[in-house]
Write a protein that holds these residues in place. Structure first.
Motif, mmCIF file in Angstrom:
data_model
loop_
_atom_site.group_PDB
_atom_site.id
_atom_site.type_symbol
_atom_site.label_atom_id
_atom_site.label_comp_id
_atom_site.label_asym_id
_atom_site.label_seq_id
_atom_site.Cartn_x
_atom_site.Cartn_y
_atom_site.Cartn_z
ATOM 1 N N MET A 28 0.719 -1.207 0.211
ATOM 2 C CA MET A 28 -0.150 -0.010 0.071
ATOM 3 C C MET A 28 0.996 1.303 -0.099
ATOM 4 S SD MET A 28 -3.241 -0.996 2.319
ATOM 5 C CE MET A 28 -4.267 0.125 1.624
ATOM 6 N N LYS A 29 0.313 2.394 -0.315
ATOM 7 C CA LYS A 29 1.101 3.664 -0.542
ATOM 8 C C LYS A 29 0.514 4.796 0.567
ATOM 9 C CE LYS A 29 2.714 4.513 -4.450
ATOM 10 N NZ LYS A 29 3.045 4.961 -5.789
ATOM 11 N N ALA A 30 1.182 5.278 1.249
ATOM 12 C CA ALA A 30 0.793 6.268 2.161
ATOM 13 C C ALA A 30 1.638 7.745 1.662
ATOM 14 C CB ALA A 30 1.058 5.931 3.426
ATOM 15 N N ILE A 31 0.940 8.884 1.712
ATOM 16 C CA ILE A 31 1.439 10.152 1.543
ATOM 17 C C ILE A 31 1.691 10.483 2.936
ATOM 18 C CG2 ILE A 31 1.061 12.538 0.886
ATOM 19 C CD1 ILE A 31 -0.148 11.457 -1.591
ATOM 20 N N VAL A 32 2.704 11.088 3.536
ATOM 21 C CA VAL A 32 2.734 11.808 4.926
ATOM 22 C C VAL A 32 3.275 13.151 4.672
ATOM 23 C CG1 VAL A 32 4.124 11.584 7.109
ATOM 24 C CG2 VAL A 32 3.620 9.421 5.950
ATOM 25 N N THR A 33 2.624 14.089 5.171
ATOM 26 C CA THR A 33 3.055 15.196 5.131
ATOM 27 C C THR A 33 3.572 15.699 6.146
ATOM 28 O OG1 THR A 33 0.876 16.446 5.800
ATOM 29 C CG2 THR A 33 0.939 16.002 3.504
ATOM 30 N N GLY A 34 4.427 16.823 6.473
ATOM 31 C CA GLY A 34 5.180 16.948 7.548
ATOM 32 C C GLY A 34 6.056 16.038 7.922
ATOM 33 N N ALA A 35 6.626 15.245 7.098
ATOM 34 C CA ALA A 35 7.584 13.980 7.290
ATOM 35 C C ALA A 35 8.953 14.272 7.924
ATOM 36 C CB ALA A 35 7.575 13.405 5.834
ATOM 37 N N ALA A 36 9.284 15.854 7.833
ATOM 38 C CA ALA A 36 10.470 15.962 8.503
ATOM 39 C C ALA A 36 10.313 16.557 9.891
ATOM 40 C CB ALA A 36 11.473 17.277 7.746
ATOM 41 N N GLY A 37 9.023 16.746 10.235
ATOM 42 C CA GLY A 37 8.616 17.192 11.677
ATOM 43 C C GLY A 37 8.732 16.170 12.624
ATOM 44 N N PHE A 38 8.686 16.449 14.001
ATOM 45 C CA PHE A 38 9.049 15.500 14.871
ATOM 46 C C PHE A 38 7.840 14.271 15.028
ATOM 47 C CE2 PHE A 38 7.710 14.871 19.817
ATOM 48 C CZ PHE A 38 8.587 13.603 19.767
ATOM 49 N N ILE A 39 6.643 14.392 14.728
ATOM 50 C CA ILE A 39 5.675 13.264 14.634
ATOM 51 C C ILE A 39 5.873 12.570 13.355
ATOM 52 C CG2 ILE A 39 3.258 12.549 15.132
ATOM 53 C CD1 ILE A 39 2.811 14.841 16.828
ATOM 54 N N GLY A 40 5.837 13.538 12.408
ATOM 55 C CA GLY A 40 5.649 12.959 10.930
ATOM 56 C C GLY A 40 6.624 12.091 10.722
ATOM 57 N N PHE A 41 8.099 12.399 11.254
ATOM 58 C CA PHE A 41 9.105 11.831 10.989
ATOM 59 C C PHE A 41 8.893 10.304 11.479
ATOM 60 C CE2 PHE A 41 12.799 10.310 13.684
ATOM 61 C CZ PHE A 41 13.716 9.487 12.460
ATOM 62 N N HIS A 42 8.437 9.886 12.817
ATOM 63 C CA HIS A 42 8.363 8.863 13.457
ATOM 64 C C HIS A 42 7.093 8.096 12.715
ATOM 65 C CE1 HIS A 42 11.120 9.089 16.855
ATOM 66 N NE2 HIS A 42 10.805 10.581 16.876
ATOM 67 N N VAL A 43 6.203 8.656 12.435
ATOM 68 C CA VAL A 43 5.151 8.062 11.527
ATOM 69 C C VAL A 43 5.521 7.528 10.284
ATOM 70 C CG1 VAL A 43 2.836 8.271 10.552
ATOM 71 C CG2 VAL A 43 3.312 9.092 13.008
ATOM 72 N N ALA A 44 6.230 8.481 9.671
ATOM 73 C CA ALA A 44 6.815 7.816 8.157
ATOM 74 C C ALA A 44 7.637 6.485 8.308
ATOM 75 C CB ALA A 44 7.403 9.074 7.539
ATOM 76 N N LYS A 45 8.571 6.773 9.323
ATOM 77 C CA LYS A 45 9.304 5.468 9.520
ATOM 78 C C LYS A 45 8.778 4.360 9.930
ATOM 79 C CE LYS A 45 13.104 5.359 11.955
ATOM 80 N NZ LYS A 45 14.201 4.944 10.973
ATOM 81 N N ARG A 46 7.560 4.426 10.767
ATOM 82 C CA ARG A 46 6.725 3.197 11.025
ATOM 83 C C ARG A 46 5.680 2.739 10.070
ATOM 84 N NH1 ARG A 46 3.882 1.308 15.608
ATOM 85 N NH2 ARG A 46 2.630 -0.294 14.965
ATOM 86 N N LEU A 47 5.442 3.679 9.003
ATOM 87 C CA LEU A 47 4.471 3.105 7.956
ATOM 88 C C LEU A 47 5.801 2.374 6.827
ATOM 89 C CD1 LEU A 47 2.322 6.254 7.279
ATOM 90 C CD2 LEU A 47 1.708 3.882 8.100
ATOM 91 N N ALA A 48 6.725 2.842 6.752
ATOM 92 C CA ALA A 48 7.757 2.053 5.579
ATOM 93 C C ALA A 48 8.021 0.608 6.440
ATOM 94 C CB ALA A 48 9.114 3.109 5.547
ATOM 95 N N SER A 49 8.240 0.861 7.681
ATOM 96 C CA SER A 49 8.775 -0.311 8.301
ATOM 97 C C SER A 49 7.607 -1.633 8.317
ATOM 98 C CB SER A 49 9.163 -0.394 9.850
ATOM 99 O OG SER A 49 7.880 -0.004 10.664
ATOM 100 N N GLU A 50 6.474 -0.894 8.217
ATOM 101 C CA GLU A 50 5.467 -1.983 8.206
ATOM 102 C C GLU A 50 4.858 -2.275 6.618
ATOM 103 O OE1 GLU A 50 3.560 -3.348 10.427
ATOM 104 O OE2 GLU A 50 4.121 -2.224 12.157
ATOM 105 N N GLY A 51 6.023 -1.784 5.738
ATOM 106 C CA GLY A 51 5.703 -2.285 4.267
ATOM 107 C C GLY A 51 4.957 -1.327 3.407
ATOM 108 N N PHE A 52 4.462 -0.027 3.925
ATOM 109 C CA PHE A 52 4.017 0.972 3.172
ATOM 110 C C PHE A 52 5.058 1.804 2.156
ATOM 111 C CE2 PHE A 52 0.717 0.668 5.957
ATOM 112 C CZ PHE A 52 -0.397 1.087 5.532
ATOM 113 N N ASP A 53 4.689 1.933 1.130
ATOM 114 C CA ASP A 53 5.600 2.909 0.219
ATOM 115 C C ASP A 53 5.172 4.399 0.595
ATOM 116 O OD1 ASP A 53 6.956 1.008 -1.384
ATOM 117 O OD2 ASP A 53 5.494 0.872 -2.739
#
Length: 324
Positions: free
Chosen positions: A1-26
Motif C-alpha cells: 500500500m502507498k501512504a502520503i505523509v505530510t510534515g515528514a521532517a517534523g517530529f511526529i511526521g518523521f516517526h510516523v513515516a518510519k513506522r509506515l515504511a517499516s510496516e511495508g508501506f511505500d
C-alpha cells in the motif's frame, strides 16, 4: 500500500513515516523544511528517514496547491494521506498568527482538495491538538466535550481544521479522522517544547521558566505511543472507513504536575535546574488530560510509556545529538 505523509521532517511526521515504511508501506514524504526552529534538526530526521528504500521525499509547501500537486505526483494512487504538516507552537501563534492560518487552515483545504482529485480518493488521517479544549474545566477531556472557546490562534486553527474535515465528509463523502495529540515528547523532539528547553537549560546552567509558578499539569505522551495510535487510525480508516470516529484523543491519560516533570528531567540529567517562576502566558492552559476510551476501543490505543521511562530516553538522545 502507498501512504502520503505530510510534515515528514517534523517530529511526529518523521516517526510516523518510519513506522509506515517499516510496516511495508511505500511512503511519499512531504515537507517544506520551514525555519520555525533550526532546519538542521529536520534534515537530521530526513537523513534517518530517507535511507529507507520505501521512502521518497519531496519538498513542498502543502498550502500551495501547485507545489503540493508536483510533490505528490508519484503518490497519485496513494491509499491514505497522513496529514501531519502544520505550523506548530502555541506561544508563537501570538506573534505570527498568519503563519498558522496559512499552514493549518489553507493547508487543510489544499490536502482535502488534492484527495478529491486523486484516483482512489484516499481517506485522510490528520493532526489536531489537545489545545482545542481551551480552558475547559471538566477533566479528563472527552471528544464529546464542547470546544468552542480556544485560547490561542493555534488552537483556533486546529479547531478550524476539524470543522473543515466535517464539511468535506458531509459534502464530498471524504473519509477522515482527526487525532488530538497531547503534549508529545521523545527522541528527535522539538526544540520549542519543554523537554528540550528544560534539558538544554539544565546542561547550560541557565534558568528555566516555570509558568504559573509551577501550578500546571500536562498529559505528556511518549512518541512511540503516539505512533501506535496513528498507525491504529490508519489501519482503521483503511479497513472500516464508515466505522471510524471523526476525532480521537491520543494522550497518556496520566497528567503529571509540572514540578514533578522538572524533577524527572533533573534526575535524568544528573543535575538540578535553576528555576525562574513566572505567571501563566495568555495562550497557555493550566491542565491537559485525555480521555482515551474511544481510541482504546476503536484503535487499540494503549499508551504504556511512563514519564519516568520516556524522559531518560529523550535525554539520552538529546545528549548524543547535541554532543553533551
Amino acid at each position: 500500500m502507498k501512504a502520503i505523509v505530510t510534515g515528514a521532517a517534523g517530529f511526529i511526521g518523521f516517526h510516523v513515516a518510519k513506522r509506515l515504511a517499516s510496516e511495508g508501506f511505500d511512503v511519499i514524504a512531504v515537507d517544506n523544511l520551514n525555519d520555525y526552529y533550526p532546519v538542521a534538526l529536520k534534515e537530521a530526521r530526513l537523513s534517518a528517514l530517507t535511507g529507507d528504500a520505501n521512502v521518497q521525499f519531496h519538498r513542498a509547501n502543502i498550502a500551495d496547491p501547485e507545489q503540493l500537486s508536483d510533490a505528490i505526483e508519484h503518490g497519485a494512487d496513494a491509499d491514505v494521506i497522513v496529514h501531519l504538516a502544520a505550523q506548530a507552537g502555541v506561544r508563537y501563534s501570538v506573534e505570527n498568527p498568519a503563519a498558522y492560518v496559512d499552514a493549518n487552515v489553507h493547508g487543510q483545504v489544499a490536502i482535502f482538495e488534492r484527495a478529491l482529485k486523486m484516483r482512489k480518493r484516499p481517506p485522510v488521517v490528520y493532526a489536531s491538538s489537545s489545545s482545542v479544549y481551551g480552558a475547559n474545566k471538566k477533566v479528563p477531556f472527552s471528544e464529546s466535550d464542547p470546544v468552542d472557546h480556544p485560547v490561542s490562534v493555534y488552537a483556533a486553527t486546529k479547531r478550524s481544521a476539524e470543522l473543515l474535515a466535517h464539511s468535506y465528509r458531509h459534502v464530498h463523502n471524504l473519509a477522515s479522522t482527526g487525532l488530538r495529540f497531547f503534549t508529545v515528547y521523545g527522541p528527535y523532539g522539538r526544540p520549542d517544547m519543554a523537554p528540550w528547553l528544560f534539558t538544554d537549560a539544565i546542561f547550560q546552567g541557565e534558568p528555566i521558566k516555570v509558568y504559573n509558578h509551577g501550578d500546571m499539569q500536562r498529559d505528556f505522551t511518549f512518541i512511540d505511543d503516539i505512533v501506535d495510535g496513528v498507525f491504529g487510525a490508519v489501519n482503521r480508516i483503511l479497513t472500516n472507513p464508515g466505522g471510524t470516529a471523526p476525532i480521537y484523543n491520543l494522550g497518556n491519560n496520566k497528567p503529571v504536575a509540572l514540578m514533578r516533570f522538572i524533577e524527572i528531567i533533573e534526575e535524568a540529567c544528573g543535575r538540578s535546574a535553576i528555576k525562574r517562576f513566572e505567571p501563566m502566558p495568555p495562550a497557555d492552559v493550566k491542565c491537559t488530560y485525555a480521555d482515551i476510551d474511544l481510541a482504546a476501543r476503536d484503535l487499540g490505543f494503549s499508551p504504556s510509556t511512563a514519564l519516568e521511562e520516556g524522559i531518560p530516553l529523550f535525554v539520552e538522545w538529546f545528549r548524543g545529538y547535541n554532543g553533551r
